[in-house]
Design a protein around this motif. Sequence first.
Motif, PDB file in Angstrom:
ATOM      1  N   VAL A  95       1.158   9.556  -5.152  1.00 45.56           N
ATOM      2  CA  VAL A  95       1.143  10.847  -5.614  1.00 45.56           C
ATOM      3  C   VAL A  95       2.018  10.831  -6.765  1.00 45.56           C
ATOM      4  CG1 VAL A  95       2.141  12.598  -3.969  1.00 45.56           C
ATOM      5  CG2 VAL A  95       0.874  10.495  -2.993  1.00 45.56           C
ATOM      6  N   THR A 152       2.360   1.598  -3.539  1.00 46.51           N
ATOM      7  CA  THR A 152       1.359   2.115  -3.658  1.00 46.51           C
ATOM      8  C   THR A 152       1.081   3.881  -3.978  1.00 46.51           C
ATOM      9  OG1 THR A 152       0.306  -0.167  -4.437  1.00 46.51           O
ATOM     10  CG2 THR A 152      -1.166   1.969  -5.181  1.00 46.51           C
ATOM     11  N   LEU A 153       0.683   4.069  -2.493  1.00 47.73           N
ATOM     12  CA  LEU A 153       0.646   5.491  -2.043  1.00 47.73           C
ATOM     13  C   LEU A 153       1.619   6.278  -3.417  1.00 47.73           C
ATOM     14  CD1 LEU A 153      -1.016   7.488  -0.908  1.00 47.73           C
ATOM     15  CD2 LEU A 153       0.497   7.087   1.064  1.00 47.73           C
ATOM     16  N   ARG A 192       0.831  -1.395   0.512  1.00 51.07           N
ATOM     17  CA  ARG A 192      -0.003  -0.132  -0.054  1.00 51.07           C
ATOM     18  C   ARG A 192       0.614   1.615   0.318  1.00 51.07           C
ATOM     19  NH1 ARG A 192      -2.093  -3.937   3.097  1.00 51.07           N
ATOM     20  NH2 ARG A 192      -4.444  -4.634   2.546  1.00 51.07           N
TER      21      ARG A 192
END
Length: 480
Positions: A123, A118-119, A115
């Motif tokens: 961004v 992915t973030l 995660r």
Amino acid sequence: MATASRTIQGRRFTSNVIPTLVFLTDLLCLVVSAPVAVIGYAVAVGSVVVPGVHTAACFIAGIAFFLIRQSRGVYTQSFVVLQSGDTAVGFDYLMSALLSSAIVWQFGLLDHFSRGLTLAYVVSAIGLLIVSRFVLRAKLRRLAESGRIRQRVVLYGADKDTVERTCRMLDLQALPQLLLVGVADDYTRPSVADTVGDLPFIGGFPELLGMARAGEIDQVLIALSDMTRERIDLIIEKLSEVAIDISLIPREAIALAPDYRVNFVGSIPVLTLWQRQMRDGNTIVKDVEDYLVAATALILLSPLLLVTALAIKLTSRGPIIFKQPRFGFNNHEILVWKFRSMYVDRQDVSGAARTTRGDPRVTPVGRLIRKLSIDELPQLWNVLRGEMSIVGPRPHATHMKVGDHYYFDAVKGYAGRHRVKPGITGLAQVRGLRGEIQTIERAKRRVELDRYYIDHWSLTLDLRIMVETVVNLLFDKNAY
């Protein structure tokens, strides 16, 4: 104007290259975002993630993003999109990333999915996409102004009025990649030998074809007010022997500009003269806003409502609530609720008699509640009934006049303000047009603001009007 060189250094491109540049810029942003996210995540967390499922998720998100952008027409009208800032690009990629994550979850691969990485990727991708808009817009403008990207256009068959209108419309849009070279026509000649409007007259088909063969023009816009099918066929036949774009400007596109939008009904292009802004999802948002605000306001203001009702009942005979027929949505008549502010034997239900400053019909309590707009609060019940909105054009009495004329006769386009539910407050009211309207000019301005609100509605605009309404209550000199 010289023909474009065949060398890369001196090559000139038409505006058709802009969509490709936008697409390649988006692709580059997504590709660059991957190593940026991986390196940033490794430095911040201190661990390396095996590509695997992340590569697949990145690919799915990219495909979804480009499909969304294509459906928006970004890669067909990209210069216009870039002019407006293309603020939706970040939102579009966020939706694509959420779709990709949902697919990963659906296949049960969350255990192998970082995660944090992915973030970091989302961004970095959104950041690069947004920044690229500013960089690309500035670069394209410089290329257009230098002539490296330029669409050289000739108007064919345009009279002076059409030329002036077209030039004015293009000037308003500030499209530096478009260059109007001149006007051509075979049937009529300008009264002034060398100009039509502000553009040079270049001659008829022979001169036009000569310029096209020399590579001095890229597009011909046919602008004929009275055109037969035979003449269109003749124009296309003569111009088809040279490599240029041929387009047609419908007469209505100039005569009605800018009051239309180009849409498609199936594969048929249409000029949409009026389109509802509040529909589908927007109507749901508007209804939720109205019910939440109205219900909350009724609860919070219930002590004030009770005190006002008691004051009216104790100081003058008659009912507490005054119900007046007014124009509502789609011009249907509705009964608008207000606290009674006038003596019961002096009321005018029709609204033909305007309320003036120091009006003897208004009771002492009525003057206070009208000054603070407390008399309008029972309309919260109209909102809960679905007859009104919190924000919208104010509902007018059925026989309301401005000067010696009824409102709907005095102001052209007046009925257009009934395309939405009327509101307790509105844009015209917070722009100083609350209360008595004594002149046609002020009446027209009020209708202009009402129609602007309808055409540019947004939740943000509603919230701003609500805040301005509260702020203006104590400082409005037009309330009495």
